[in-house]
Design a protein around this motif. Structure first.
Motif, short mmCIF file in Angstrom:
data_model
loop_
_atom_site.label_atom_id
_atom_site.label_comp_id
_atom_site.label_asym_id
_atom_site.label_seq_id
_atom_site.Cartn_x
_atom_site.Cartn_y
_atom_site.Cartn_z
N PRO A 161 -7.53 -9.53 22.23
CA PRO A 161 -6.09 -9.53 22.50
C PRO A 161 -5.30 -10.25 21.41
O PRO A 161 -5.76 -11.23 20.83
N SER A 162 -4.11 -9.75 21.16
CA SER A 162 -3.20 -10.42 20.24
C SER A 162 -2.57 -11.61 20.96
O SER A 162 -2.65 -11.73 22.19
N THR A 163 -1.92 -12.45 20.20
CA THR A 163 -1.20 -13.58 20.79
C THR A 163 -0.13 -13.07 21.74
O THR A 163 0.08 -13.63 22.82
N ARG A 164 0.53 -12.00 21.35
CA ARG A 164 1.57 -11.41 22.21
C ARG A 164 0.97 -10.96 23.55
O ARG A 164 1.57 -11.20 24.61
N THR A 165 -0.20 -10.35 23.52
CA THR A 165 -0.85 -9.93 24.77
C THR A 165 -1.22 -11.14 25.61
O THR A 165 -1.04 -11.14 26.83
N LEU A 166 -1.73 -12.18 24.98
CA LEU A 166 -2.07 -13.40 25.71
C LEU A 166 -0.82 -14.01 26.35
O LEU A 166 -0.88 -14.50 27.48
N ARG A 185 -1.82 -21.87 25.76
CA ARG A 185 -2.00 -22.95 24.82
C ARG A 185 -3.14 -22.58 23.89
O ARG A 185 -4.26 -22.30 24.36
N ILE A 186 -2.90 -22.55 22.61
CA ILE A 186 -3.93 -22.24 21.61
C ILE A 186 -4.11 -23.48 20.77
O ILE A 186 -3.15 -24.09 20.33
N SER A 187 -5.36 -23.86 20.55
CA SER A 187 -5.60 -25.06 19.76
C SER A 187 -6.80 -24.86 18.85
O SER A 187 -7.62 -23.96 19.07
#
Length: 92
Positions: free
Chosen positions: A69-74, A86-88
């Motif tokens: 998944p893309s960030t947009r999908t997430l 939250r992405i780290s």
């Protein structure tokens, strides 16, 4: 009929299998997190898909780890499940 967990346990004795499985762990972890977010929101795949304005089959593919998944999908999943994305980057 043999259970998947039994097969995995047996195959894990093979170093090549274990190495390949370990390389895929981040993808498995993401799939588990997607499923958990949906379950905590008490949604079926179809209900989540409706909230995301997509299809149930897309949600199933996301949860299987077959697609990345893309960030947009997430972000869409987070909104649909009432969670915060939250992405780290953590030390290796």
């Amino acid at each position: 009929m043999t259970k998947v967990s039994e097969l995995h346990r047996e195959w894990s004795k093979d170093p090549e299998y274990r190495e390949a499985y370990d390389r895929l762990e981040p993808e498995f972890a993401l799939a588990r997190m997607l499923i958990e977010a949906r379950r905590r929101a008490a949604l079926t795949q179809a209900e989540l898909a409706e909230r995301m304005e997509t299809t149930q089959s897309v949600v199933a593919r996301l949860e299987s780890g077959r697609i990345h998944p893309s960030t947009r999908t997430l972000e869409r999943i987070a909104r649909a499940t009432g969670t915060r994305l939250r992405i780290s980057f953590d030390p290796a």
